[in-house]
Design a protein around this motif. Structure first.
Motif, PDB file in Angstrom:
ATOM      1  N   UNK B  24       0.825  -1.211   0.000  1.00  0.00           N
ATOM      2  CA  UNK B  24       0.000   0.000   0.000  1.00  0.00           C
ATOM      3  C   UNK B  24       0.863   1.265   0.000  1.00  0.00           C
ATOM      4  N   UNK B  25       2.174   1.117  -0.116  1.00  0.00           N
ATOM      5  CA  UNK B  25       3.145   2.227  -0.069  1.00  0.00           C
ATOM      6  C   UNK B  25       2.985   3.095   1.172  1.00  0.00           C
ATOM      7  N   UNK B  26       2.618   2.492   2.287  1.00  0.00           N
ATOM      8  CA  UNK B  26       2.479   3.261   3.525  1.00  0.00           C
ATOM      9  C   UNK B  26       3.789   3.204   4.302  1.00  0.00           C
ATOM     10  N   UNK B  27       4.331   4.375   4.598  1.00  0.00           N
ATOM     11  CA  UNK B  27       5.594   4.422   5.330  1.00  0.00           C
ATOM     12  C   UNK B  27       5.328   4.453   6.829  1.00  0.00           C
TER      13      UNK B  27
END
Lengths: 76, 168
Positions: B24-27
């Motif tokens: 989800x490209x969540x950092x």
């Protein structure tokens, strides 16, 4: 984002081999079509649609980062 | 009933949640920790999954919507029996503890207004964990009774004057 939907669906269903996701790319948005075994539909939708709603929330957050709209369509 | 043991939960949850966040490209980073005895919305959970990192603010937007979504998907994935689900809680920046105080305050304020006006009062829609807090907060209040009404994401607690009970 196709991988995201695919991995979540495969983790939740009884028959992961029957999970298929198709991404239909538009100009600003992507429609993600999720297909699962008929017996697994409830698993990806959840009680009162809560599981499907959770997946959509995560797609929304990812979309905000990637500046793109993702729509999840669960095929019945 | 199998108990959600820390090591067992860690082993199953970590690869799943890591992959989910990455896809989800969540950092954000997370840690699976034993419950510290701190009171969360769900009571005192045995296992707490806490988040931090660049995108952790995203988790708390719109009433913690994303945090709840991650919690829900992970609990579904772990397939815990429903009685065991409350033993695991997801948290970020002490959000659950703050929310607990907020909910108790909301319950007390709303109950006062029901008592004064004699009219029912409907709170905003909440999930089951939050509704439970409201019910518990007003359980000992003899002036009111509470009921959950509505379906799915629209389900909410309605506070009624207690005397309605006697008329039944």
């Amino acid at each position: 984002m196709k991988e995201l939907v695919e991995m979540i669906a495969k983790a939740l269903v009884d028959i992961p081999e029957e999970v298929a996701v198709r991404a239909i790319e538009g100009e600003q948005s992507t429609v993600l079509e999720l297909k699962v075994a008929p017996s697994d539909l409830g698993k990806v939708i959840g009680k009162q649609g809560r599981t499907a709603r959770s997946i959509r929330t995560i797609l929304g957050a990812a979309g905000m980062k990637l500046k793109r709209r993702f729509t999840l369509e669960i095929l019945e | 009933m199998p108990e959600p043991e820390l090591d067992n939960v860690k082993l199953r949850l970590e690869p799943f949640l890591s992959r989910l966040l990455k896809s989800a490209s969540l950092e954000v980073r997370f840690q699976v920790l034993p419950g510290s005895g701190q009171i969360y919305v769900t009571g005192t959970p045995d296992i707490v999954v806490t988040f931090d990192g660049a995108n952790s603010d995203l988790l708390l937007q719109r009433g913690g919507e994303l945090l709840d979504a991650l919690e829900h998907l992970c609990l579904e994935y772990l397939q815990l029996p429903s009685a065991e689900r409350h033993r695991i809680a997801f948290d970020c920046q002490e959000y659950r503890a703050l929310r607990l105080e907020e909910l108790r305050l909301t319950a007390a304020t709303a109950a006062e207004s029901v008592e004064r006006s004699g009219r029912p009062f409907a709170l905003n829609p909440m999930n089951s964990r939050e509704r439970r807090i409201i019910h518990l907060a007003l359980q000992e209040n003899p002036a009111v009774r509470t009921e959950s009404e509505g379906i799915g994401p629209h389900r909410k607690v309605v506070i009624y004057p207690a005397q309605k009970n006697n008329r039944k």
